[in-house]
Structure formats: C-alpha cells, structure tokens
Design a protein around this motif. Structure first.
Motif, mmCIF file in Angstrom:
data_model
loop_
_atom_site.group_PDB
_atom_site.id
_atom_site.type_symbol
_atom_site.label_atom_id
_atom_site.label_comp_id
_atom_site.label_asym_id
_atom_site.label_seq_id
_atom_site.Cartn_x
_atom_site.Cartn_y
_atom_site.Cartn_z
ATOM 1 N N PRO A 110 8.635 1.474 -7.654
ATOM 2 C CA PRO A 110 8.471 2.338 -6.479
ATOM 3 C C PRO A 110 8.328 1.496 -5.209
ATOM 4 O O PRO A 110 7.814 0.378 -5.254
ATOM 5 N N VAL A 169 0.559 1.764 -7.172
ATOM 6 C CA VAL A 169 1.223 2.855 -7.884
ATOM 7 C C VAL A 169 0.435 3.114 -9.162
ATOM 8 O O VAL A 169 -0.319 2.251 -9.611
ATOM 9 N N ASP A 183 10.632 6.574 -5.786
ATOM 10 C CA ASP A 183 10.083 6.295 -7.114
ATOM 11 C C ASP A 183 10.895 5.223 -7.838
ATOM 12 O O ASP A 183 11.918 4.744 -7.337
ATOM 13 N N ALA A 184 10.453 4.850 -9.025
ATOM 14 C CA ALA A 184 11.085 3.769 -9.791
ATOM 15 C C ALA A 184 12.524 4.081 -10.196
ATOM 16 O O ALA A 184 13.314 3.177 -10.444
ATOM 17 N N GLU A 185 12.893 5.359 -10.241
ATOM 18 C CA GLU A 185 14.261 5.747 -10.598
ATOM 19 C C GLU A 185 15.171 5.822 -9.371
ATOM 20 O O GLU A 185 16.340 6.207 -9.484
ATOM 21 N N ALA A 215 10.402 10.521 -3.681
ATOM 22 C CA ALA A 215 9.224 11.142 -4.293
ATOM 23 C C ALA A 215 8.426 11.934 -3.258
ATOM 24 O O ALA A 215 7.813 12.946 -3.586
ATOM 25 N N LEU A 217 1.076 8.406 -3.061
ATOM 26 C CA LEU A 217 1.015 7.580 -4.276
ATOM 27 C C LEU A 217 0.255 8.283 -5.386
ATOM 28 O O LEU A 217 0.612 8.160 -6.557
ATOM 29 N N LEU A 229 2.495 10.418 -7.587
ATOM 30 C CA LEU A 229 3.574 9.835 -8.421
ATOM 31 C C LEU A 229 3.322 10.036 -9.901
ATOM 32 O O LEU A 229 2.247 10.055 -10.380
#
Length: 170
Positions: free
Chosen positions: A44, A74, A142-144, A148, A167, A170
């Motif tokens: 993220p 995160v 986000d990580a993808e 977010a 945060l 998430l």
C-alpha cells in the motif's frame, strides 16, 4: 513520462477501481529516483498531490507527514510508503527535501499527466485570475493497486489525521 488510465469522464478514479498507472522521476532521501506504480504493487502507498514545493501550506503538509511517518502503518505493522506529487521540477523538489529534511519521496509531474489521471488538475481562481493547477488531494492505494480511499481539497494541518483514519479501514 506518465502513462495514464483515466476514467471516461476525466474525474478521479472511484474507491475500488484500479489506480492510474505511472512512472515518474523524483527525489527521495537518498537522491534522485524513478518510481512506478508497477514497482509499488504488493505494498500500500499514499499518493498525495500538492500545488507547489516550499509554499506555506505545502510545507505544513509535508512536515506534518515527516513528523508522523513512523506512526503511519498499514495493518500488519508495515510502514506506509508516502509519495508527494507536484508539477515542480526535480531541482525544486531536491531543494524542498533538503530544506525540510523530508524522509519520503517527492515526484515531479511536470506535464501534470498523473494529476489529470487522478482528476486533480483543475481550474483554480486566485485574486480574480483563473489558471490550471493541482487541487490538494490524497489517495490511498492498496497492495493490489486499487484506490482504497481518497480525499479532495485536503487541509494541510488535518492531512495526517485523515491518512490514519483511511489506514484503519484497509
């Protein structure tokens, strides 16, 4: 050079949609670097847009982030990657980082392509004159690689509080 993914109507991407793809030159605590959304995938990050380095509001915002960076975590405890974006050239960003002892990376969006992709390159008015510029805004990715959370018209002194709230979601 910026590669853009823009929504059909030119507005900011919606929460849950893919974040615009980019690769920009910038300056971090270790010197000049290139940052791409592809290299950030899996982690993220906060992408915050600000109008101009070394102005009062932008300095307040950047220094507040610097002072609270260790607290921005995160879920799972990893520190949040923070990236500031402005239309300033790399030289101006380097001076800003050095003068304010910033501990995160600032990116140069001199062609404002990324700002346009996020819908934050807008018509502004100051002392009766209209011009195009960045609307101070912040996007948590986000990580993808999806948006977010985001906040338009960020108030510099309240930015960190919003980031902490985002945060937590998430």
């Amino acid at each position: 050079m910026t590669r853009k993914t823009v929504t059909d109507d030119g507005t900011a991407p919606a929460v849950g949609s893919p974040a615009p793809v980019f690769s920009l030159e910038g300056v971090g605590p270790q010197g000049e670097e290139t940052v791409s959304s592809e290299a950030l995938r899996g982690r993220p990050y906060l992408l915050y847009f600000y109008p101009r380095a070394s102005t009062p509001g932008c300095t307040t915002q950047a220094c507040d982030l610097r002072d609270h960076l260790a607290e921005l975590r995160v879920p799972g405890g990893e520190g949040l990657k923070v990236l500031g974006v402005s239309p300033d050239g790399v030289g101006a960003l380097e001076k800003f980082i050095t003068k304010q002892a910033l501990t995160f990376t600032l990116l140069s969006d001199s062609d404002h392509g990324l700002a346009e992709a996020y819908g934050v390159w807008v018509k502004k008015k100051l002392y009766g004159k209209e011009f195009m510029g960045i609307e101070r805004s912040s996007f948590l990715i986000d990580a993808e690689g999806r948006v977010a959370a985001f906040r338009r018209r960020v108030r510099p002194a309240q930015h960190v509080e919003w980031v902490q709230e985002a945060l937590a979601q998430l």
